[in-house]
Motif scaffolding. Structure first.
Motif, PDB file in Angstrom:
ATOM      1  N   GLU A  42       0.835  -1.192   0.000  1.00 51.25           N
ATOM      2  CA  GLU A  42       0.000   0.000   0.000  1.00 51.25           C
ATOM      3  C   GLU A  42       0.881   1.257   0.000  1.00 51.25           C
ATOM      4  O   GLU A  42       1.932   1.309   0.637  1.00 51.25           O
ATOM      5  CB  GLU A  42      -0.906  -0.012   1.227  1.00 51.25           C
ATOM      6  CG  GLU A  42      -1.934  -1.135   1.208  1.00 51.25           C
ATOM      7  CD  GLU A  42      -2.760  -1.180   2.467  1.00 51.25           C
ATOM      8  OE1 GLU A  42      -2.216  -0.865   3.543  1.00 51.25           O
ATOM      9  OE2 GLU A  42      -3.946  -1.533   2.380  1.00 51.25           O
ATOM     10  N   SER A 108      -8.837   4.959   0.968  1.00 53.05           N
ATOM     11  CA  SER A 108      -8.332   3.611   1.247  1.00 53.05           C
ATOM     12  C   SER A 108      -9.331   2.533   0.827  1.00 53.05           C
ATOM     13  O   SER A 108      -8.943   1.389   0.582  1.00 53.05           O
ATOM     14  CB  SER A 108      -7.996   3.471   2.730  1.00 53.05           C
ATOM     15  OG  SER A 108      -9.139   3.622   3.545  1.00 53.05           O
ATOM     16  N   SER A 114      -2.302   3.150   1.966  1.00 53.04           N
ATOM     17  CA  SER A 114      -2.252   2.802   3.381  1.00 53.04           C
ATOM     18  C   SER A 114      -3.096   3.779   4.201  1.00 53.04           C
ATOM     19  O   SER A 114      -3.102   4.985   3.934  1.00 53.04           O
ATOM     20  CB  SER A 114      -0.808   2.835   3.882  1.00 53.04           C
ATOM     21  OG  SER A 114      -0.745   2.663   5.277  1.00 53.04           O
ATOM     22  N   ASP A 119       1.955   6.530   7.398  1.00 51.50           N
ATOM     23  CA  ASP A 119       1.964   6.627   5.940  1.00 51.50           C
ATOM     24  C   ASP A 119       1.066   7.747   5.423  1.00 51.50           C
ATOM     25  O   ASP A 119       0.876   7.879   4.216  1.00 51.50           O
ATOM     26  CB  ASP A 119       1.498   5.307   5.318  1.00 51.50           C
ATOM     27  CG  ASP A 119       2.442   4.154   5.620  1.00 51.50           C
ATOM     28  OD1 ASP A 119       3.647   4.414   5.786  1.00 51.50           O
ATOM     29  OD2 ASP A 119       1.979   3.008   5.689  1.00 51.50           O
TER      30      ASP A 119
END
Length: 251
Positions: A42, A108, A114, A119
């Motif tokens: 991700e 997401s 992520s 992140d």
């Protein structure tokens, strides 16, 4: 990199809205002039906010943000925040809740991005610089770092009073929770406080308020980075400085 025009319904805003997204593409063999850094995991994500006179398209139109992001294999999400100062408005929509709560969940859901705090980043210019710093200071559990370029650093200085009436009401009673100076002190006590980057041009009409906020952060216990150079409130300056921001975030 791929460019996605993401149109969707926001429950928080109660309407259809959109965001532009640039995201790494796994295979770019044969593409000329680009070296992508796609990974089988991700992506880290930067929510990149526009200023008062612009919309979600402006970073793509005025800078090479897609090319810059490709160097780091990062996803860039550029939402529309209207003229809200990224606030839950008194006479308008709940743009703060939308940007900091609903939008990361939607991104997401649809994309390989992520949703981990480490992140998730946020940045912006002018009104968007204020919005980015405020978002990270009020929601440090969501954003690990924030960058403000030529930010509206002092929301209470009276400079934008006419524009702020729909945001805060006719009496312009701006709560402390919307003030970056107050939030910097409050969040300083939070072990999750974000890393902060500020950048401004020395000829920018917001220079003085930015330097005052810089001095305020320097008195506190933040991982704080400040950069200034000759420049005004312009895209020439922001196109240069968004590269410094990405290097600071991911370099």
């Amino acid at each position: 990199m791929a460019l996605i025009e993401l149109k969707f319904f926001s429950q928080t805003l109660g309407m259809q809205t959109e965001a532009y997204v640039v995201i790494p593409q796994k295979s770019t063999k044969g593409e000329i002039g680009i070296k992508g850094k796609s990974k089988d995991k991700e992506y880290k994500c930067v929510y990149l906010l526009h200023g008062l006179s612009d919309d979600h398209s402006i970073w793509l139109r005025r800078t090479s943000i897609e090319r810059y992001a490709a160097d780091y294999g990062a996803c860039i999400v550029m939402p529309c925040g209207a003229r809200s100062f990224y606030t839950d408005m008194k006479y308008g929509m709940k743009y703060f809740s939308y940007i900091t709560e609903e939008l990361p969940s939607i991104v997401s859901e649809f994309l390989k991005v992520s949703n981990k705090r480490e992140d998730t980043y946020i940045a912006g210019l002018s009104m968007g610089g204020y919005g980015a710093l405020k978002a990270a200071l009020k929601k440090p559990e969501v954003f690990c770092a924030a960058a403000g370029l030529s930010s509206v650093a002092d929301i209470k200085n009276g400079m934008f009073n006419d524009t702020l009436v729909p945001v805060f009401g006719e009496d312009l009673n701006i709560p402390d929770e919307e003030d970056l100076f107050f939030l910097a002190e409050k969040t300083n006590l939070n072990p999750l406080k974000p890393r902060i980057f500020m950048g401004v041009g020395t000829e920018d009409f917001l220079y003085d308020s930015n330097t005052r906020l810089k001095e305020h952060f320097e008195k506190l216990d933040y991982d704080f980075t400040y950069r200034e150079s000759a420049g005004v409130h312009s895209w020439e300056f922001w196109d240069e400085y968004i590269r410094y921001v990405l290097e600071w975030m991911f370099g």
